[in-house]
Motif scaffolding. Sequence first.
Motif, PDB file in Angstrom:
ATOM      1  N   LYS A  54       1.151  11.281   0.331  1.00 43.38           N
ATOM      2  CA  LYS A  54       0.683  12.255   1.317  1.00 43.38           C
ATOM      3  C   LYS A  54       0.573  13.649   0.719  1.00 43.38           C
ATOM      4  N   ARG A  58       0.805   5.358   0.165  1.00 46.09           N
ATOM      5  CA  ARG A  58      -0.022   6.545   0.395  1.00 46.09           C
ATOM      6  C   ARG A  58       0.793   7.747  -0.058  1.00 46.09           C
ATOM      7  N   ASN A  64      -3.095  12.795   0.126  1.00 43.32           N
ATOM      8  CA  ASN A  64      -3.535  11.776   1.087  1.00 43.32           C
ATOM      9  C   ASN A  64      -4.369  10.688   0.414  1.00 43.32           C
ATOM     10  N   GLU A  65      -3.820  10.139  -0.665  1.00 41.99           N
ATOM     11  CA  GLU A  65      -4.499   9.085  -1.422  1.00 41.99           C
ATOM     12  C   GLU A  65      -3.709   7.791  -1.312  1.00 41.99           C
ATOM     13  N   GLU A  66      -4.425   6.680  -1.170  1.00 45.80           N
ATOM     14  CA  GLU A  66      -3.795   5.368  -1.044  1.00 45.80           C
ATOM     15  C   GLU A  66      -4.009   4.544  -2.296  1.00 45.80           C
ATOM     16  N   ARG A  96       0.877  -1.172   0.000  1.00 38.29           N
ATOM     17  CA  ARG A  96       0.000   0.000   0.000  1.00 38.29           C
ATOM     18  C   ARG A  96       0.915   1.223   0.000  1.00 38.29           C
ATOM     19  N   GLU A 112       4.067   7.186   2.235  1.00 38.31           N
ATOM     20  CA  GLU A 112       4.115   6.158   3.265  1.00 38.31           C
ATOM     21  C   GLU A 112       3.883   4.809   2.608  1.00 38.31           C
ATOM     22  N   SER A 169       3.113   0.719   3.397  1.00 37.94           N
ATOM     23  CA  SER A 169       2.689  -0.260   4.395  1.00 37.94           C
ATOM     24  C   SER A 169       2.348  -1.541   3.650  1.00 37.94           C
TER      25      SER A 169
END
Length: 165
Positions: free
Chosen positions: A13, A11, A53-55, A9, A153, A155
């Motif tokens: 930011k 993101r 702020n999209e994943e 994942r 980010e 994850s």
Amino acid sequence: MDNPPGALRIRIKKGVGLAVRDVKTSDPYVVIKMGNQKLKTRIVEKNVNPEWNEEFILSIQDPDLPVKLTVYDHDKFSKDDNMGDAEVDIKPFLEALKMKRKNLPNGTILKTIQPARSNFLVEQSHITWKRDKVIQDMCLRLQKVECGEVEIELSWINPPGASST
């Protein structure tokens, strides 16, 4: 290196101090590529410090392939302008996933990556055990452009029923 089961994942930011490509500002968006996968953020109009702020989810077919980020300025009547690019080597992140994490306290740093000319990092990046997930925050300096950074980010998403240890 064996691929752990699951998916990455990412993101996106925000952008910081992006280049001006229109009269006084830009209309930036980010294109994420890995292998044959290509994803895109929304356009943030008139902003050189956009917050997306999209994943996005990337499946890992080849851990040697970097995640490539390219920032563009959206133009209505001409080709979109390139605002720089960066790459993320996911191998350190995948190596941290293999570490035993059972009973680790929240916030434990699993690995630290120092900035170098080859890795686009603005500052050191920590791969951390947070909220029962392996997470890596990083700020990337855009290349082939006069200025600009992108904060992201990473994850990991385990498949349903998989253990996070």
